[in-house]
Design a protein around this motif. Structure first.
Motif, PDB file in Angstrom:
ATOM      1  N   SER A 117      32.536  24.446  21.593  1.00  0.00           N
ATOM      2  CA  SER A 117      32.426  25.477  20.565  1.00  0.00           C
ATOM      3  C   SER A 117      33.570  25.341  19.582  1.00  0.00           C
ATOM      4  N   ASP A 118      33.243  25.369  18.299  1.00  0.00           N
ATOM      5  CA  ASP A 118      34.266  25.371  17.267  1.00  0.00           C
ATOM      6  C   ASP A 118      34.648  26.790  16.852  1.00  0.00           C
ATOM      7  N   ARG A 119      33.800  27.769  17.177  1.00  0.00           N
ATOM      8  CA  ARG A 119      34.051  29.149  16.760  1.00  0.00           C
ATOM      9  C   ARG A 119      34.814  29.957  17.799  1.00  0.00           C
ATOM     10  N   LEU A 120      34.578  29.657  19.069  1.00  0.00           N
ATOM     11  CA  LEU A 120      35.105  30.520  20.127  1.00  0.00           C
ATOM     12  C   LEU A 120      36.632  30.620  20.135  1.00  0.00           C
ATOM     13  N   PRO A 121      37.381  29.521  20.015  1.00  0.00           N
ATOM     14  CA  PRO A 121      38.837  29.654  20.085  1.00  0.00           C
ATOM     15  C   PRO A 121      39.411  30.619  19.053  1.00  0.00           C
ATOM     16  N   GLY A 122      38.947  30.545  17.816  1.00  0.00           N
ATOM     17  CA  GLY A 122      39.456  31.432  16.778  1.00  0.00           C
ATOM     18  C   GLY A 122      39.135  32.884  17.043  1.00  0.00           C
ATOM     19  N   LEU A 123      37.952  33.151  17.569  1.00  0.00           N
ATOM     20  CA  LEU A 123      37.555  34.526  17.866  1.00  0.00           C
ATOM     21  C   LEU A 123      38.375  35.092  19.015  1.00  0.00           C
ATOM     22  N   LEU A 124      38.660  34.258  20.015  1.00  0.00           N
ATOM     23  CA  LEU A 124      39.491  34.711  21.124  1.00  0.00           C
ATOM     24  C   LEU A 124      40.935  34.923  20.676  1.00  0.00           C
ATOM     25  N   ALA A 125      41.452  33.982  19.902  1.00  0.00           N
ATOM     26  CA  ALA A 125      42.843  34.088  19.452  1.00  0.00           C
ATOM     27  C   ALA A 125      43.053  35.302  18.563  1.00  0.00           C
ATOM     28  N   GLY A 126      42.064  35.622  17.738  1.00  0.00           N
ATOM     29  CA  GLY A 126      42.201  36.754  16.823  1.00  0.00           C
ATOM     30  C   GLY A 126      41.822  38.090  17.420  1.00  0.00           C
ATOM     31  N   GLY A 127      41.325  38.096  18.651  1.00  0.00           N
ATOM     32  CA  GLY A 127      40.951  39.347  19.308  1.00  0.00           C
ATOM     33  C   GLY A 127      39.593  39.880  18.932  1.00  0.00           C
ATOM     34  N   ALA A 128      38.818  39.119  18.152  1.00  0.00           N
ATOM     35  CA  ALA A 128      37.482  39.591  17.774  1.00  0.00           C
ATOM     36  C   ALA A 128      36.527  39.569  18.957  1.00  0.00           C
ATOM     37  N   LEU A 129      36.809  38.719  19.932  1.00  0.00           N
ATOM     38  CA  LEU A 129      35.991  38.628  21.138  1.00  0.00           C
ATOM     39  C   LEU A 129      36.864  38.958  22.339  1.00  0.00           C
ATOM     40  N   ARG A 130      36.414  39.928  23.121  1.00  0.00           N
ATOM     41  CA  ARG A 130      37.153  40.318  24.322  1.00  0.00           C
ATOM     42  C   ARG A 130      36.558  39.617  25.544  1.00  0.00           C
ATOM     43  N   ILE A 131      37.382  39.471  26.567  1.00  0.00           N
ATOM     44  CA  ILE A 131      36.974  38.801  27.797  1.00  0.00           C
ATOM     45  C   ILE A 131      37.126  39.757  28.969  1.00  0.00           C
ATOM     46  N   ALA A 132      36.119  39.784  29.828  1.00  0.00           N
ATOM     47  CA  ALA A 132      36.221  40.471  31.120  1.00  0.00           C
ATOM     48  C   ALA A 132      35.981  39.420  32.191  1.00  0.00           C
ATOM     49  N   VAL A 133      36.908  39.306  33.127  1.00  0.00           N
ATOM     50  CA  VAL A 133      36.839  38.255  34.143  1.00  0.00           C
ATOM     51  C   VAL A 133      36.383  38.848  35.464  1.00  0.00           C
ATOM     52  N   GLY A 134      35.313  38.296  36.005  1.00  0.00           N
ATOM     53  CA  GLY A 134      34.806  38.754  37.292  1.00  0.00           C
ATOM     54  C   GLY A 134      33.294  38.718  37.341  1.00  0.00           C
ATOM     55  N   HIS A 135      32.753  38.738  38.541  1.00  0.00           N
ATOM     56  CA  HIS A 135      31.307  38.755  38.724  1.00  0.00           C
ATOM     57  C   HIS A 135      30.785  40.191  38.645  1.00  0.00           C
ATOM     58  N   VAL A 136      29.624  40.349  38.026  1.00  0.00           N
ATOM     59  CA  VAL A 136      28.997  41.666  37.949  1.00  0.00           C
ATOM     60  C   VAL A 136      28.367  41.974  39.305  1.00  0.00           C
ATOM     61  N   THR A 137      28.759  43.098  39.893  1.00  0.00           N
ATOM     62  CA  THR A 137      28.243  43.467  41.223  1.00  0.00           C
ATOM     63  C   THR A 137      27.323  44.672  41.194  1.00  0.00           C
ATOM     64  N   ALA A 138      27.332  45.448  40.102  1.00  0.00           N
ATOM     65  CA  ALA A 138      26.496  46.642  40.031  1.00  0.00           C
ATOM     66  C   ALA A 138      26.345  47.068  38.575  1.00  0.00           C
ATOM     67  N   LEU A 139      25.350  47.929  38.365  1.00  0.00           N
ATOM     68  CA  LEU A 139      25.119  48.541  37.054  1.00  0.00           C
ATOM     69  C   LEU A 139      25.508  50.010  37.117  1.00  0.00           C
ATOM     70  N   SER A 140      25.909  50.544  35.982  1.00  0.00           N
ATOM     71  CA  SER A 140      26.139  51.980  35.860  1.00  0.00           C
ATOM     72  C   SER A 140      25.419  52.447  34.600  1.00  0.00           C
ATOM     73  N   PRO A 141      25.175  53.729  34.451  1.00  0.00           N
ATOM     74  CA  PRO A 141      24.518  54.192  33.224  1.00  0.00           C
ATOM     75  C   PRO A 141      25.252  53.744  31.961  1.00  0.00           C
ATOM     76  N   LYS A 142      26.589  53.573  32.057  1.00  0.00           N
ATOM     77  CA  LYS A 142      27.384  53.218  30.882  1.00  0.00           C
ATOM     78  C   LYS A 142      27.603  51.718  30.717  1.00  0.00           C
ATOM     79  N   GLY A 143      27.228  50.912  31.723  1.00  0.00           N
ATOM     80  CA  GLY A 143      27.457  49.483  31.580  1.00  0.00           C
ATOM     81  C   GLY A 143      27.477  48.728  32.886  1.00  0.00           C
ATOM     82  N   LEU A 144      28.526  47.910  33.071  1.00  0.00           N
ATOM     83  CA  LEU A 144      28.602  46.984  34.189  1.00  0.00           C
ATOM     84  C   LEU A 144      29.796  47.309  35.072  1.00  0.00           C
ATOM     85  N   VAL A 145      29.650  47.016  36.364  1.00  0.00           N
ATOM     86  CA  VAL A 145      30.749  47.152  37.309  1.00  0.00           C
ATOM     87  C   VAL A 145      31.050  45.758  37.866  1.00  0.00           C
TER      88      VAL A 145
END
Length: 479
Positions: free
Chosen positions: A269-297
């Motif tokens: 990817s040529d776009r991803l590094p810039g988006l990560l460096a600038g904070g436009a794309l956030r990262i959540a690290v971990g496996h999804v184990t459940a759903l909640s009404p508001k999102g992911l657990v």
């Protein structure tokens, strides 16, 4: 025309098989359940969306008998790929709207059962090829809980516009996940990429040339195979770190060890590094184990709140074979290696049936080699591999399935895999250093034209054009 050959699926693999069958004097009958060809690249409801490009440069997404238009961009968009495949399919007549439900032995042939216009039909063919690919059934995990927002698989994603003003979680950071997350974040959508493991993030270009054209050569392949597997993995990880591909520079939780002996997993990817460096794309690290009404657990109990989830969690193949035949090919719900076949093409218990493109790998040269080899055998122009050879090949595929840690792709050694297939039916080019095309064959990218220089279906003039084109693209003088 000669004997009739049933081909299931009008994506790249099915089209290549139909072309090979026609050249061999067979009558290809090409079944496609949708109303348009292209498979993944089919417009409207294919797995690719309009803004998606190929993962590989177009020279590696090229059949030997069809040149891309002049001035084609290195990484074509979905519509351009579909246009290329449509041109390649000229003269073929897919039977659209035919949903095949079963392919089964019948006497000396294979019976195909399908539904067309609400009516069921059945015909017996001399032989059959399953070419429906591995992207048949979108897969999403079954998780406890429920989510109140919008949830869709990556195959349903069609662009960032519908997500304006929403918070979006993109689950899975392989190729489609990376592209979707980058497209959303680049469009100003509040995006969180959720990944269970880090990937090397590599640029598409190296010295102004697509990086895959420099890496997919026989010289590079020999360098890799000379090393023990652990050492080869360490060398690759070290090289990717030197290219600046370590995601740990954006988030310490994603740091990869450049001295690791585990198989590398990567995205381009040529776009991803810039988006990560600038904070436009956030990262959540971990496996999804459940759903909640508001999102992911996630596994550590943390939450990812969102209004929509795009699941980039892969696919599973669907094969219209009776249960005993699925058992024969060791069909399993396995994302890496769902079936076990010799060369991903033949099984000794299934004479008259072949598989083309039913493996995880995007290289058109391999698809074309499988198609040509399958047709040579099914047309009776050459014998099938000996049973003991096929059994040994199947054992090799089982070893891949059982490998721990698991590789990213079952045949990541694209060059070696293509050459092994070519050797099976006599189209491997001569690598004599005194040969006319030695420099291109050894130092240039391995493209489909390499396998038209000799053997069944040889067309040296056609091969020469493609070899010269690829050689020029990597900045070398024409041969």
């Amino acid at each position: 025309m000669g004997a009739r050959l049933a081909i299931i699926g009008a994506g790249p693999a099915g089209l290549a098989t139909a072309r090979a069958a026609r050249a061999a004097g067979l009558e290809p009958v090409l079944f496609e359940r949708k109303t348009e060809l292209g498979g993944v690249w089919r417009p409207g409801d294919g797995a690719a969306w309009a803004g998606m490009t190929t993962n590989l440069s177009h020279q590696l997404c090229s059949f030997s008998e069809q040149a891309w238009p002049e001035r084609t961009r290195d990484y074509p968009f979905q519509g351009e790929v579909h246009g290329y495949l449509s041109a390649y399919a000229s003269g073929l007549s897919p039977r659209y709207g035919c949903a095949v439900s079963e392919v089964a032995p019948s006497g000396d042939g294979w019976a195909v059962t399908w539904t067309e216009a609400g009516r069921e039909h059945r015909e017996v063919f001399a032989a059959a090829v399953l070419a429906s690919g591995v992207f048949s059934r979108p897969w999403m995990p079954e998780l406890p809980g429920s989510f109140a927002g919008e949830s869709l698989h990556s195959s349903q994603y069609r662009g960032a516009e519908r997500f304006a003003g929403k918070r979006v979680a993109v689950v899975g950071m392989s190729f489609s996940g990376t592209e979707i997350a980058a497209e959303l974040a680049g469009a100003g959508v509040a995006t969180t990429a959720v990944t269970g493991r880090p990937f090397w993030i590599l640029p598409r270009y190296e010295g102004g040339v697509p990086r895959d054209l420099r890496g997919m050569t026989r010289r590079r392949q020999q360098e890799r195979t000379r090393l023990p597997r652990a050492a080869a993995n360490r060398a690759a990880n070290t090289r990717y770190d030197a290219l600046g591909g370590n995601p740990g520079r954006f988030d310490s939780r994603l740091a990869l060890d450049p001295s690791s002996t585990e198989p590398p997993h990567l995205v381009t990817s040529d776009r991803l590094p810039g988006l990560l460096a600038g904070g436009a794309l956030r990262i959540a690290v971990g496996h999804v184990t459940a759903l909640s009404p508001k999102g992911l657990v996630l596994a550590d109990g943390s939450a990812v709140d969102c209004d929509a989830v795009v699941w980039c969690t892969g696919y599973r193949p669907e094969l219209p074979l009776p249960a005993p035949l699925l058992a024969e090919i060791s069909f399993a719900d396995d994302c890496l290696q769902p079936i076990l076949l010799h060369g991903c093409t033949f099984h000794p218990a299934l004479p008259g049936l072949a598989f083309v493109g039913v493996y995880r790998g995007p290289f058109f040269a391999v698809i074309e080699l499988q198609a040509r080899w399958a047709v040579e055998v099914l047309a009776g122009a050459m014998p099938p591999p000996a049973p003991e050879v096929m059994r040994a090949g199947i054992q090799s595929e089982l070893d891949i399935r059982l490998a721990r840690p698991r590789p990213q792709f079952p045949h990541g050694d694209y060059v070696g895999f293509a050459d092994r297939l070519a050797a099976e039916f006599g189209v491997l080019p001569s690598l004599d250093p005194a040969g006319e095309w030695y420099e291109q064959l050894w130092h240039g990218p391995v493209v489909a034209g390499h396998y038209r220089l000799r053997g069944p279906g040889a067309n040296p003039e056609l091969a020469a054009r493609q070899l010269r084109s690829a050689w020029e693209r990597v900045g070398r003088r024409p041969g």
